[in-house]
Scaffold this active site. Structure first.
Site, PDB file in Angstrom:
ATOM      1  N   HIS A 155      36.664  31.421  51.615  1.00  0.00           N
ATOM      2  CA  HIS A 155      36.137  30.843  50.362  1.00  0.00           C
ATOM      3  C   HIS A 155      35.129  31.783  49.697  1.00  0.00           C
ATOM      4  CE1 HIS A 155      37.752  26.897  51.780  1.00  0.00           C
ATOM      5  NE2 HIS A 155      37.383  27.380  52.949  1.00  0.00           N
ATOM      6  N   SER A 276      31.606  55.293  31.722  1.00  0.00           N
ATOM      7  CA  SER A 276      31.508  54.515  30.487  1.00  0.00           C
ATOM      8  C   SER A 276      31.113  55.445  29.355  1.00  0.00           C
ATOM      9  CB  SER A 276      30.453  53.418  30.657  1.00  0.00           C
ATOM     10  OG  SER A 276      29.958  53.022  29.399  1.00  0.00           O
ATOM     11  N   LYS A 282      27.254  54.255  34.632  1.00  0.00           N
ATOM     12  CA  LYS A 282      28.410  53.506  35.150  1.00  0.00           C
ATOM     13  C   LYS A 282      29.389  54.349  35.969  1.00  0.00           C
ATOM     14  CE  LYS A 282      29.395  49.784  34.770  1.00  0.00           C
ATOM     15  NZ  LYS A 282      30.026  49.015  33.698  1.00  0.00           N
ATOM     16  N   GLU A 289      41.224  48.004  38.991  1.00  0.00           N
ATOM     17  CA  GLU A 289      41.364  46.937  37.987  1.00  0.00           C
ATOM     18  C   GLU A 289      42.747  46.987  37.349  1.00  0.00           C
ATOM     19  OE1 GLU A 289      37.374  46.550  35.689  1.00  0.00           O
ATOM     20  OE2 GLU A 289      37.489  48.551  36.546  1.00  0.00           O
TER      21      GLU A 289
END
Ligand code: ARG
Length: 453
Positions: A155, A276, A282, A289
């Site tokens: 979970h 970025s 970043k 992704e």
């Protein structure tokens, strides 16, 4: 030149032509189409439909066509409706009217299904080896992880400590099943439709078993109606590809999560992360992704093909032309993702200290209950006692190992001074020593078994 037209008084409307044409997709099966034609020419020759010179000239012509495709010299013309038309048109240019004998007893219906199956038989090993390379990156990491501990979750809540190696290997096994599925699929792809004609079979007395063998198929299809319309293999292939995509997506999601500052369990190498344009600090896990995102596209393509197949009248329907684009795209997607993920995982750095810090004593609450089980108390009771200890520690805002022995003994007289040993996460891990558990020995056995595969 079209392969049809005798019964028509006008040319096909241009936009209808564009809609109908499949060359942009099926030209990918050029080599398979020529190979199928070479085999068919041989079968026609054996059946005495092609004379020796005719067969020789068609075969020579097809060899040239194949060479032109292989070298990229083949030039398509606007009238090439599909790859089958293009090959026959070029063959006619090369050898003249005798090329027109090649299509005797054959239809594009049995031809396209043959091309597609041939293409798939040649593609499955490519996918298999790309998956295998990713698997070897996972094994490498598992071996490198040694005794590194990390929190295991259910979970997405801290559950029990595990070995990092065990976690790595948990991503090996789904991929192993994917490979088994692909291998199993081969027997359902390796069925030759050629010699089924448009739908009812071919009048040419061909030895279809020999024809199948000459093209590398295991058997000839047993029913012509089924043969020209069966696209189960395409649906199955897409399912296999999609499930692999889903496995990669689950893995990717965890890498995205675990490389975040909040977890900090891993750091990606610079060669597999992106920056970025605005925020100089970043370091983004784009490749993971994208892997997660593309799994969605794969699911869509599988659902799309299944919907196309649903409710089709037997036998061949032009709807079936929609079968190839998703299969090709799914293949390209996986072949693009797999090596990148393998490279990114091979170069990722684990942060054992961060992982260790994320293991708190509450993750050994099960071990606390098991401790009392060893003293002869039924697990149902020990679960409740350990639960009370968790509540007490929570109220006092301390860890389980910070509760005093008196506090434990107030919960159960069975607690003794050795209770504090249960809060060692390595001990907890070591107790899970049955096959498939997270103990060092069990994981070592797992690696040994995997490497023997
Ligand atoms: N382009 C077609 C396909 O991909 C080939 C078969 C065409 N057959 C026909 N009868 N029009 O399915």
């Amino acid at each position: 030149m079209t392969l049809w037209g005798g019964r028509f008084s006008t040319k096909l409307n241009q936009q209808a032509w564009d809609l109908n044409s499949s060359l942009s997709v099926d030209q990918r099966m050029a080599i398979q189409d020529v190979d199928g034609s070479i085999a068919w020419a041989n079968a026609l020759h054996k059946a005495n439909i092609l004379l020796d010179e005719e067969h020789a000239s068609i075969s020579l012509g097809l060899d040239t066509v194949k060479r032109e495709f292989a070298s990229g010299e083949f030039i398509f013309v606007p009238s090439d409706e599909d790859i089958h038309t293009a090959v026959e048109r070029r063959l006619t240019e090369l050898v003249g009217a005798v090329a027109g004998k090649l299509h005797t007893g054959r239809s594009r219906n049995d031809q396209v299904a043959t091309d597609f199956r041939l293409w798939m038989l040649q593609t499955i090993p490519q996918l298999d080896s790309a998956i295998r390379i990713l698997q070897s990156a996972l094994i490498e990491q598992a071996e490198k992880a040694n005794e590194t501990l990390m929190p295991g979750y259910t979970h997405l809540q801290r559950a029990q400590p595990i070995l990092l190696a065990h976690w790595w290997l948990s991503h090996f096994h789904p991929l192993q099943r994917d490979r088994e599925r692909l291998t199993d699929l081969i027997k359902r792809v390796s069925i030759l439709p050629l010699g089924s004609g448009a739908l009812s079979g071919t009048p040419v007395p061909v030895d279809r078993a020999a024809l199948a063998e000459s093209l590398g198929f295991a058997v000839a299809s047993p029913n012509s109606l089924d043969a020209v319309s069966d696209r189960d293999f395409a649906a199955e292939f897409l399912f296999c590809a999609t499930l692999t995509g889903i496995h990669l997506s689950k893995l990717a999601e965890q890498i995205v999560l675990y490389t975040s500052a909040e977890f900090g369990f891993f750091e990606l190498s610079d060669s597999f992360s992106t920056g970025s344009s605005l925020m100089p600090q970043k370091k983004n896990p784009d490749v993971f992704e994208l892997t997660r995102g593309k799994a969605g596209t794969l699911i869509g393509m599988l659902a799309g093909l299944l919907a196309t197949l649903k409710g089709l009248p037997s036998t061949y329907d032009k709807d079936l032309q929609e079968d190839k684009a998703p299969v090709f795209q799914a293949t390209d997607t996986l072949l693009a993702i797999l090596p990148v993920i393998a490279g990114a995982l091979r170069t990722i750095t684990a942060k054992p200290q961060r992982m260790r810090n994320a293991i708190d004593s509450f993750m050994m609450a099960t071990d606390l209950a098991d401790y009392l089980v060893d003293k002869g108390i039924p697990f149902r009771e020990t679960h409740a006692i350990a639960g009370k200890a968790v509540r007490l520690a929570g109220e006092k805002n301390v860890q389980l190992e910070e509760l005093s022995l008196e506090a434990y003994q107030a919960l159960s007289p069975a607690f003794e001074a050795d209770v504090y040993q249960v809060f060692d996460p390595l001990k907890s891990v070591e107790k899970r020593n049955a096959i498939g558990g997270t103990s060092l020995q069990s994981v070592k056995n797992q690696i040994q078994k995997i490497k023997g595969v």
